[in-house]
Design a protein around this motif. Structure first.
Motif, short mmCIF file in Angstrom:
data_model
loop_
_atom_site.label_atom_id
_atom_site.label_comp_id
_atom_site.label_asym_id
_atom_site.label_seq_id
_atom_site.Cartn_x
_atom_site.Cartn_y
_atom_site.Cartn_z
N VAL A 1 74.51 2.06 20.44
CA VAL A 1 74.45 3.26 20.06
C VAL A 1 73.53 4.41 20.96
O VAL A 1 74.37 5.29 21.34
N ALA A 2 72.63 4.37 21.90
CA ALA A 2 72.51 5.34 22.55
C ALA A 2 73.40 5.85 23.69
O ALA A 2 73.55 7.38 23.50
N ALA A 3 74.44 4.57 24.03
CA ALA A 3 75.47 5.83 25.23
C ALA A 3 76.30 6.52 24.49
O ALA A 3 76.82 7.14 25.05
N THR A 4 76.80 5.45 23.41
CA THR A 4 77.86 6.17 22.78
C THR A 4 76.93 7.94 21.70
O THR A 4 77.84 8.87 22.14
N THR A 5 76.18 8.49 22.15
CA THR A 5 75.67 9.12 21.07
C THR A 5 76.27 9.91 22.86
O THR A 5 76.06 11.11 22.37
N ARG A 6 75.03 9.66 23.87
CA ARG A 6 74.85 10.35 24.94
C ARG A 6 76.59 10.98 25.26
O ARG A 6 76.73 12.08 25.78
N SER A 7 77.17 9.85 25.45
CA SER A 7 78.73 10.21 25.30
C SER A 7 79.29 11.56 24.54
O SER A 7 79.81 12.68 24.76
N ASP B 1 80.65 17.17 23.17
CA ASP B 1 80.99 18.12 22.55
C ASP B 1 80.45 18.73 23.57
O ASP B 1 80.71 20.59 23.75
N THR B 2 79.49 18.84 23.94
CA THR B 2 78.78 20.30 25.42
C THR B 2 80.05 20.46 26.45
O THR B 2 80.56 21.94 26.50
N GLN C 1 73.62 19.36 29.57
CA GLN C 1 73.18 17.95 30.14
C GLN C 1 71.80 17.13 29.99
O GLN C 1 71.85 15.85 29.87
N ALA C 2 71.28 18.29 30.50
CA ALA C 2 69.62 17.73 30.35
C ALA C 2 69.14 17.85 29.20
O ALA C 2 68.54 16.22 28.74
N ARG C 3 69.87 17.93 27.70
CA ARG C 3 69.71 17.68 26.83
C ARG C 3 70.02 16.43 26.06
O ARG C 3 69.46 15.79 24.94
N ALA C 4 71.01 16.08 26.85
CA ALA C 4 71.85 14.46 26.29
C ALA C 4 71.07 13.80 26.83
O ALA C 4 70.66 12.85 26.36
N ASP C 5 70.81 14.35 27.86
CA ASP C 5 70.02 13.26 29.46
C ASP C 5 68.40 12.24 27.75
O ASP C 5 68.13 11.67 27.76
N GLU C 6 67.80 13.75 27.49
CA GLU C 6 66.95 13.69 26.36
C GLU C 6 66.91 12.18 25.42
O GLU C 6 65.92 11.60 24.75
N VAL C 7 68.58 12.84 24.80
CA VAL C 7 68.52 12.34 23.52
C VAL C 7 68.31 11.43 23.35
O VAL C 7 68.33 9.78 22.61
#
Length: 484
Positions: free
Chosen positions: A32-38, A43-44, A178-184
């Motif tokens: 789930v975490a990896a899919t959310t980041r992807s 989207d970015t 990208q850093a924001r996606a990594d934080e999530v």
């Protein structure tokens, strides 16, 4: 390794359930975490591509339709076109709008930049990056550099007379997005870790309560013995554990009936076979005629009755003993033994009996036990071979071992039955309905006789259909090669 050591090394069902649950949850949460980041990164990327396309399209329209406010006429100078357009734009925080004027293949001689942006190395301060973008034949691309990735789109400005080439470049620095996606992603991993810890505690308690009745079933089963099969597991409730207890109790009922049937069979066999053997022996011994043929018949029948008497003892031994060591080896002529087996077997049915081959030589065997085993195999062949069909009996010597075999042309043995037909009180599915089926001890007796001689019995297929049972003996004396 002792039983106590195995018990200490065995992982309990409670721990296995917990480990599997944690493994499944860990994989699910990480997915789930990896899919959310992807999804966030995708989207970015789409948003950046749309922004680059929009900015490039706006500049292309301005170049084609715009007018110089100072003259009211179309632009004739690329630098003037770029300056006027950039003055009217408002870029995003990570977006950089740059005008480049210069000679193709060389570094831009003039840079028109809208404003500074908060990145480590903006495009307008990176000469190498500007040169690569300005010289690139592509209208868009991605520039990877140590200072950070740049996503860019470029619109080449048309030349006017001898004016130098120019280009409008919109660049986006995606590092912050990208850093924001990594934080999530990291937050989701932290939440997943907390969830796993909570799940561990809850699952440990729940698994213990669920498996408590199972431990009761195990404790009760451990108290059962072959002599005492009367204990039963108490059944409480209507859940799966209660169903397990009921199933286990039903299995114990069947097991108790099976042991009772086995004991009854042994008692009945001993009683039913001894009486007719004694009567037949008494009548034959009182016969007064003395023709040579009748004398030979009496000898064979008496020998057969002796063998049948020993079958009764063997039934009792197979039913009650673990090691059927009951052979008495002696030097035996293989040709005579094979011929006697053939003579006795061909009276069992109306099949086409064939003495296929006979081995010459002497072997250390128990003739009565071997005859018992071969006749048992012949009887099995009769039960599964139609009248008139061939049954071959023979003996041979291979690799220093004696082999005696019976090959029928009947229905054969199914592969799933091949592993159980030699067990005591077990018969293949095809043999349960066969005419003359016994209690399932015949082939186990054959196996015991072979193993008593230090050999074995094996099942092979018969060419053209059927089954071939081969007795291989390991106790040998002087032997000669087999003759067909």
């Amino acid at each position: 390794m002792t039983t106590a050591d195995r018990e200490r090394r065995r992982i309990s069902a409670r721990v296995r359930i917990l480990l599997w649950l944690l493994l499944v949850m860990a994989v699910a949460l990480a997915s789930v975490a990896a899919t959310t980041r992807s999804i966030l990164l995708r989207d970015t990327g789409q948003r950046i591509n749309n922004l680059l396309a929009q900015e490039a399209g706006e500049f292309a329209n301005f170049e084609e339709q715009g007018f110089d406010p100072a003259t009211g006429r179309p632009f004739t100078e690329p630098d003037r076109l770029l300056r006027v357009f950039l003055q009217r734009q408002y870029a995003d925080l990570d977006e950089e709008l740059v005008g480049l004027v210069g000679t193709p293949g060389a570094a831009p001689a003039q840079i028109i930049q809208q404003r500074d942006i908060p990145v480590a190395l903006p495009l307008h301060k990176d000469a190498a990056a500007r040169r690569r973008i300005f010289a690139s034949p592509h209208p868009a691309g991605t520039l990877r550099r140590p200072a950070g990735e740049i996503r860019w789109a470029k619109v080449t400005v048309a030349r006017y007379g001898g004016e130098p080439a120019a280009a409008f470049v919109v660049a986006f620095h995606p590092g912050r997005e990208q850093a924001r996606a990594d934080e999530v992603f990291q937050v989701l991993l932290a939440i997943s870790g907390v969830a796993l810890l909570m799940t561990t505690g809850i699952a440990w308690v729940v698994a213990g309560r669920i498996l408590k009745p199972v431990r009761l079933v195990r404790a009760t089963a451990a108290q059962l013995t072959e002599q005492d099969l009367t204990r039963r597991i108490p059944v409480h409730g209507h859940d799966d554990v209660a169903a397990l207890a009921e199933t286990f109790n039903a299995m114990l009922d069947r097991l108790e009936r099976a042991f009772a049937a086995q004991r009854e069979f042994v008692d009945d066999a001993g009683h039913e076979l001894r009486t007719p053997i004694t009567i037949v022996r008494g009548h034959l011994e009182l016969m007064g005629d003395e023709p040579a043929e009748r004398e030979e018949t009496i000898r064979l029948v008496t020998d057969e009755l002796d063998r049948m008497s020993r079958i009764v003892e063997d039934l009792l031994l197979l039913a009650k003993a673990e090691r059927p060591d009951f052979v008495t080896p002696e030097p035996v002529q293989l040709a005579e033994l094979t011929a006697d087996v053939y003579v006795k077997a061909r009276t069992l049915g109306e099949q086409d009996w064939v003495l296929a081959e006979v081995a010459d030589g002497e072997a250390l065997l128990d003739p009565q036990r071997i005859t018992q085993a071969m006749v048992q195999l012949a009887q099995n062949a009769v039960q599964h071979t139609a009248p008139g069909r061939p049954i071959r009996i023979g003996s041979r010597v291979r690799h220093g071992h004696v082999e005696l075999y019976v090959a029928d042309s009947g229905t054969g043995v199914r592969p799933e039955d091949a592993g159980v037909i030699f067990e005591r009180f077990r018969r293949g599915a095809a043999r349960r309905g066969a005419r003359g089926s016994g209690a399932g001890l015949g082939l186990s007796i054959v196996k015991a006789i072979a193993e008593g001689h230090g050999g074995r019995v094996r099942l092979c297929g018969t060419e053209g259909g059927g089954a071939t049972f081969v007795l291989t003996m390991g106790t040998l004396t002087t032997l000669e090669e087999a003759h067909p």
